[in-house]
Write a protein that holds these residues in place. Structure first.
Motif: not given
Ligand SMILES: [Mn+2]
Length: 321
Positions: A17-18, A43, A47-50, A72-76
């Protein structure tokens, strides 16, 4: 540094995720279309994705990204699409070059810089790979995804004209049409529309064309001044490197551009010449018929000379610069 199957690629993505999806610099239809298609698919799974790119996306692709909001996401987890080498991340190489978890690509010259890599060099575009990935992710494509993938496929095949176009390419495109891809609109934008800047750039490029080895090799040299004076944008460069190869008898088309920070070379070939083999000599790479790289030289003339020399040797011709 392992090589994945497509099923394993899907499994990994499903477990994360992220997710941040990276494009290559000088973004083209394939890297942009693949990134947004994958991001939208992730998405859809909740999931969060950019998407991120070191360069600005050319506005001609705005129908793909204009209504796409960055979260708004801190990628992992970092995925790179259509990025054959970490240096192609451009300004993102520094922050992300050593941190790419997964690379999805169709370049035979892929440098395996990511922790895990899925590469299918028989695929005409990375977009086709993303299309094959969707059912494995359990995602049904919608119109936005279809438009993004259609863009990726059509641009990397020169609108289904290049030798990389396969039956699977057409079958995939047919399914995208079924889903509602705006084929006529996208084709007009990608292949039948020219900005005034592009027109001026193309005129200057044609004026600079030179022929070698009895017309088997042709070069275009684009100086920083020519680019400046045309008023063209980076996006206007797309496809310009293929112009020289269009001339009857030419089997190696060489395009050299002074970027202000070195000379970018693009080589386009017809069989039996191999663009990738020529570009490899300068630390570059790509596909059999289309490849590129960067070279160090004191002038654009010297840069052109170096590539023409390599191209002449490659096709077994004599060239005295
Ligand atoms: Mn590509």
């Amino acid at each position: 540094m392992s090589r994945l199957t497509l099923t394993k690629t899907a499994e990994i993505l499903l477990s994360k995720d992220n997710i941040l999806v990276l494009c290559h610099r000088y973004p083209d239809g394939d890297t942009i279309g693949s990134a947004f298609a994958l991001c939208r698919a992730l998405r859809k799974l909740g999931k969060k994705a950019n998407v991120m790119c070191g360069d600005i996306f050319p506005s001609v692709y705005s129908y793909i990204y204009s209504d796409f909001e960055q979260l708004d996401m801190k990628e992992s987890f970092i995925v790179a699409v259509d990025v054959a080498d970490k240096s192609l991340l451009g300004i993102l190489e520094k922050p992300y070059g050593g941190k790419v978890d997964l690379c999805i690509d169709h370049h035979g010259s892929n440098g395996f810089y990511a922790k895990d890599t899925y590469v299918d060099a028989s695929s005409a575009s990375t977009g086709e790979i993303i299309w094959s990935l969707l059912p494995k992710l359990g995602v049904e494509a919608d119109k936005d995804i279809a438009n993004a993938i259609y863009t990726a496929i059509s641009t990397d095949t020169g609108c289904f004209k290049y030798s990389n176009t396969t039956a699977k390419t057409f079958r995939t495109a047919a399914k995208l049409v079924d889903i509602g891809a705006d084929v006529a609109k996208i084709n007009t934008l990608m292949f039948d529309t020219m900005s005034m800047g592009r027109l001026k750039l193309e005129r200057a490029a044609l004026d600079s064309m030179r022929f070698y080895c009895g017309g088997k090799i042709a070069s275009i040299a684009l100086t920083a001044q020519m680019f400046e004076e045309s008023g063209a944008s980076e996006g206007d460069l797309e496809g310009l490197s293929s112009l020289a190869r269009k001339v009857e008898g030419v089997i190696v088309g060489v395009f050299v551009r002074d970027t202000g920070a070195g000379y970018k070379i693009s080589v386009r070939t017809h069989q039996p010449a191999n663009a990738c083999e020529i570009c490899k000599q300068f630390g570059g790479g790509g596909h059999n018929a289309a490849a590129g790289g960067f070279i160090k030289a004191h002038s654009i003339d010297e840069a052109v000379d170096m590539v023409i020399n390599a191209a002449a040797k490659h096709i077994g011709e004599e060239y005295v610069g």
